[in-house]
Design a protein around this motif. Structure first.
Motif, PDB file in Angstrom:
ATOM      1  N   ALA A 312       0.832  -1.206   0.000  1.00  0.00           N
ATOM      2  CA  ALA A 312       0.000   0.000   0.000  1.00  0.00           C
ATOM      3  C   ALA A 312       0.864   1.251   0.000  1.00  0.00           C
ATOM      4  CB  ALA A 312      -0.937  -0.013   1.204  1.00  0.00           C
ATOM      5  N   LEU A 313       1.922   1.242   0.827  1.00  0.00           N
ATOM      6  CA  LEU A 313       2.792   2.412   0.901  1.00  0.00           C
ATOM      7  C   LEU A 313       3.507   2.658  -0.426  1.00  0.00           C
ATOM      8  CD1 LEU A 313       4.002   4.659   2.674  1.00  0.00           C
ATOM      9  CD2 LEU A 313       5.901   3.088   3.133  1.00  0.00           C
ATOM     10  N   GLN A 314       4.009   1.604  -1.059  1.00  0.00           N
ATOM     11  CA  GLN A 314       4.670   1.756  -2.357  1.00  0.00           C
ATOM     12  C   GLN A 314       3.742   2.416  -3.365  1.00  0.00           C
ATOM     13  OE1 GLN A 314       6.099  -2.053  -3.677  1.00  0.00           O
ATOM     14  NE2 GLN A 314       7.426  -2.336  -1.903  1.00  0.00           N
ATOM     15  N   GLN A 315       2.496   1.976  -3.391  1.00  0.00           N
ATOM     16  CA  GLN A 315       1.563   2.520  -4.367  1.00  0.00           C
ATOM     17  C   GLN A 315       1.149   3.954  -4.004  1.00  0.00           C
ATOM     18  OE1 GLN A 315       1.293   1.219  -7.100  1.00  0.00           O
ATOM     19  NE2 GLN A 315       2.032  -0.830  -6.668  1.00  0.00           N
ATOM     20  N   ILE A 316       1.085   4.258  -2.712  1.00  0.00           N
ATOM     21  CA  ILE A 316       0.786   5.630  -2.293  1.00  0.00           C
ATOM     22  C   ILE A 316       1.901   6.569  -2.746  1.00  0.00           C
ATOM     23  CG2 ILE A 316       0.591   7.148  -0.280  1.00  0.00           C
ATOM     24  CD1 ILE A 316      -0.781   4.717   1.138  1.00  0.00           C
ATOM     25  N   ILE A 317       3.149   6.177  -2.500  1.00  0.00           N
ATOM     26  CA  ILE A 317       4.280   7.023  -2.890  1.00  0.00           C
ATOM     27  C   ILE A 317       4.342   7.165  -4.409  1.00  0.00           C
ATOM     28  CG2 ILE A 317       6.794   7.192  -2.914  1.00  0.00           C
ATOM     29  CD1 ILE A 317       6.762   5.918  -0.130  1.00  0.00           C
ATOM     30  N   ALA A 318       4.101   6.061  -5.108  1.00  0.00           N
ATOM     31  CA  ALA A 318       4.084   6.133  -6.572  1.00  0.00           C
ATOM     32  C   ALA A 318       3.003   7.096  -7.050  1.00  0.00           C
ATOM     33  CB  ALA A 318       3.871   4.738  -7.161  1.00  0.00           C
ATOM     34  N   ALA A 319       1.833   7.064  -6.394  1.00  0.00           N
ATOM     35  CA  ALA A 319       0.744   7.959  -6.791  1.00  0.00           C
ATOM     36  C   ALA A 319       1.104   9.414  -6.498  1.00  0.00           C
ATOM     37  CB  ALA A 319      -0.540   7.572  -6.057  1.00  0.00           C
ATOM     38  N   ILE A 320       1.766   9.661  -5.367  1.00  0.00           N
ATOM     39  CA  ILE A 320       2.201  11.014  -5.037  1.00  0.00           C
ATOM     40  C   ILE A 320       3.149  11.540  -6.109  1.00  0.00           C
ATOM     41  CG2 ILE A 320       3.609  12.361  -3.418  1.00  0.00           C
ATOM     42  CD1 ILE A 320       2.463  10.592  -1.167  1.00  0.00           C
ATOM     43  N   GLU A 321       3.997  10.657  -6.612  1.00  0.00           N
ATOM     44  CA  GLU A 321       4.984  11.057  -7.610  1.00  0.00           C
ATOM     45  C   GLU A 321       4.447  10.979  -9.036  1.00  0.00           C
ATOM     46  OE1 GLU A 321       8.365   8.623  -6.759  1.00  0.00           O
ATOM     47  OE2 GLU A 321       8.887   9.774  -4.957  1.00  0.00           O
ATOM     48  N   GLY A 322       3.137  10.745  -9.150  1.00  0.00           N
ATOM     49  CA  GLY A 322       2.508  10.771 -10.463  1.00  0.00           C
ATOM     50  C   GLY A 322       2.688   9.518 -11.281  1.00  0.00           C
ATOM     51  N   GLU A 323       3.040   8.414 -10.617  1.00  0.00           N
ATOM     52  CA  GLU A 323       3.238   7.156 -11.324  1.00  0.00           C
ATOM     53  C   GLU A 323       2.061   6.217 -11.062  1.00  0.00           C
ATOM     54  OE1 GLU A 323       6.914   5.480 -10.127  1.00  0.00           O
ATOM     55  OE2 GLU A 323       8.069   7.305 -10.525  1.00  0.00           O
ATOM     56  N   THR A 324       1.826   5.313 -11.978  1.00  0.00           N
ATOM     57  CA  THR A 324       0.796   4.284 -11.797  1.00  0.00           C
ATOM     58  C   THR A 324       1.387   2.930 -12.154  1.00  0.00           C
ATOM     59  OG1 THR A 324      -0.025   4.621 -14.047  1.00  0.00           O
ATOM     60  CG2 THR A 324      -1.107   5.844 -12.280  1.00  0.00           C
ATOM     61  N   HIS A 325       0.944   1.913 -11.456  1.00  0.00           N
ATOM     62  CA  HIS A 325       1.455   0.555 -11.681  1.00  0.00           C
ATOM     63  C   HIS A 325       0.297  -0.440 -11.751  1.00  0.00           C
ATOM     64  CE1 HIS A 325       5.593   1.875 -11.028  1.00  0.00           C
ATOM     65  NE2 HIS A 325       5.160   2.534  -9.966  1.00  0.00           N
ATOM     66  N   GLY A 326      -0.664  -0.182 -12.608  1.00  0.00           N
ATOM     67  CA  GLY A 326      -1.795  -1.098 -12.712  1.00  0.00           C
ATOM     68  C   GLY A 326      -2.933  -0.653 -11.829  1.00  0.00           C
ATOM     69  N   GLN A 327      -3.999  -1.437 -11.820  1.00  0.00           N
ATOM     70  CA  GLN A 327      -5.216  -1.024 -11.136  1.00  0.00           C
ATOM     71  C   GLN A 327      -5.503  -1.808  -9.861  1.00  0.00           C
ATOM     72  OE1 GLN A 327      -6.788   1.618 -12.070  1.00  0.00           O
ATOM     73  NE2 GLN A 327      -8.514   1.541 -10.636  1.00  0.00           N
ATOM     74  N   HIS A 328      -5.016  -3.057  -9.774  1.00  0.00           N
ATOM     75  CA  HIS A 328      -5.328  -3.879  -8.600  1.00  0.00           C
ATOM     76  C   HIS A 328      -4.151  -4.803  -8.323  1.00  0.00           C
ATOM     77  CE1 HIS A 328      -7.813  -5.878  -5.628  1.00  0.00           C
ATOM     78  NE2 HIS A 328      -7.631  -7.042  -6.210  1.00  0.00           N
ATOM     79  N   ASP A 329      -3.515  -4.634  -7.162  1.00  0.00           N
ATOM     80  CA  ASP A 329      -2.364  -5.450  -6.774  1.00  0.00           C
ATOM     81  C   ASP A 329      -2.734  -6.298  -5.567  1.00  0.00           C
ATOM     82  OD1 ASP A 329      -0.383  -4.496  -8.658  1.00  0.00           O
ATOM     83  OD2 ASP A 329      -0.463  -2.596  -7.574  1.00  0.00           O
ATOM     84  N   VAL A 330      -2.279  -7.539  -5.552  1.00  0.00           N
ATOM     85  CA  VAL A 330      -2.659  -8.443  -4.465  1.00  0.00           C
ATOM     86  C   VAL A 330      -1.433  -9.119  -3.857  1.00  0.00           C
ATOM     87  CG1 VAL A 330      -4.959  -8.932  -5.385  1.00  0.00           C
ATOM     88  CG2 VAL A 330      -3.043 -10.388  -6.054  1.00  0.00           C
ATOM     89  N   ILE A 331      -1.572  -9.472  -2.588  1.00  0.00           N
ATOM     90  CA  ILE A 331      -0.624 -10.290  -1.842  1.00  0.00           C
ATOM     91  C   ILE A 331      -1.219 -11.688  -1.724  1.00  0.00           C
ATOM     92  CG2 ILE A 331       0.507 -10.640   0.386  1.00  0.00           C
ATOM     93  CD1 ILE A 331       1.580  -8.213  -1.036  1.00  0.00           C
TER      94      ILE A 331
END
Length: 346
Positions: A312-331
């Motif tokens: 969750a944190l990785q995707q939050i930081i990526a979103a802050i920096e204007g990056e996207t990595h897909g729509q749904h990530d799972v563990i």
């Protein structure tokens, strides 16, 4: 009065100055955004680049405090989190994991909790967090009804949602609830069980719906009958009320949607003289810290909340920096086999 460490750079044009993120970037031969990603633990950085940045940080004795980074990046270094159902094990564990991951990279977390009877307070929670100047929002949203209220809000902030199902609006992260349920029921089928009841969670909860779906998937794949599930409220008391009046009627195994209902169910069975796993096998979901001490120790599905917090944190930081990595990530979850499951008695 707050005083920052007197760590300085010798620059004849500026005199003695504390090193900034831009000084580190110049020393390492990279952009300041790359330095930021290294500091935030971003995974998509070449090791050679990461090494140069870390070397520059050490050489310049760069201060990696939240304050220094906030000044350098003009960010609050704070994530706002709305937590629905905070007393339940899953949402609570997710929040704690996210807080731990955030602290590790210098972010603070402000949380606003919504209890079962306070769903109308979601709007107030969003306003409170936004007025704190957070850099992004994370929504731990187990219930569909709560998320429907949130859809009316438009904050303009990067937003990540922790929920089991993909979403058309937000990027989502989750533990694979459906896959975990399939693991649990497949385990029972492989033990020889052919009539498997599901003690389900509230159907307004995304996790409950996905676990119900995984139970159905496993039974359908094996060509087995899919009985009507019993919907509960996650509590041990509900499991107990079902267990003490339960009549097997050919059912040899039960998949409970969480460990607490499984615990109550086992207690109820014991009161009426039924034994686990001799008479009925039980599988739970969550792997509570005490699950290995149930009598018998509970076979269950373990969710890796630490990994979920990191994701969750990785995707939050990526979103802050204007990056996207897909729509749904799972563990991926893990099945933990203990003493509550066995082959059906002949």
């Amino acid at each position: 009065m707050l005083v920052l460490p007197e760590v300085k750079v010798n620059d004849p044009k500026r005199g003695w100055q504390r090193p900034s993120i831009y000084d580190v970037a110049k020393q390492a031969g990279v952009s300041h955004m790359t330095v930021s990603r290294v500091l935030n633990g971003h995974p998509n950085i070449r090791e050679s680049t990461r090494g140069r940045v870390l070397k520059a940080i050490d050489e310049m004795n760069y201060t990696r405090s939240s304050i220094a980074r906030a000044l350098a990046t003009r960010r609050a270094m704070r994530i706002g989190v709305i937590v629905d159902g905070p007393l339940q094990y899953g949402p609570n564990s997710t929040l704690r994991a996210l807080e731990s991951a955030a602290r590790g990279v210098g972010y603070a977390v402000s949380a606003f909790s919504i209890s079962d009877d306070e769903q109308s307070q979601i709007d107030a929670g969003v306003v409170e967090l936004v007025t704190q100047g957070v850099d992004a929002l994370c929504v731990i949203a187990p219930r569909a009804s709560s998320l429907d209220i949130l859809r009316r809000q438009s904050t303009g902030l990067p937003t990540i949602v922790v929920k089991a199902e993909p979403d058309d609006v937000w990027h989502t992260v989750a533990v694979d609830q459906r896959g975990g349920a399939t693991l649990a029921v497949t385990h029972l089928i492989e033990r020889g069980h052919r009539s498997i009841l599901h003690l389900a969670g509230p159907q307004d909860w995304y996790d409950a719906r996905e676990r119900d779906g995984g139970w159905r998937d496993a039974l359908a794949l094996a060509g087995l009958h899919i009985p009507k599930p019993i919907s509960g409220d996650w509590t041990s008391d509900f499991g107990y009320s079902i267990g003490r009046t339960f009549v097997p009627d050919g059912v040899t195994a039960v998949f409970a949607a969480n460990d607490q209902m499984a615990l109550g169910f086992v207690h109820g069975l014991w009161e009426q003289g039924l034994r686990v796993p001799h008479d009925v096998s039980i599988v739970g979901f969550d792997d509570l810290p005490d699950a290995r001490h149930f009598l018998p120790p509970l076979t269950t599905v373990r969710q890796d909340f630490a990994a979920l917090g990191e994701l969750a944190l990785q995707q939050i930081i990526a979103a802050i920096e204007g990056e996207t990595h897909g729509q749904h990530d799972v563990i991926e979850p893990t099945l933990i086999v203990r003493g509550s499951t066995a082959r059906p008695a002949s």
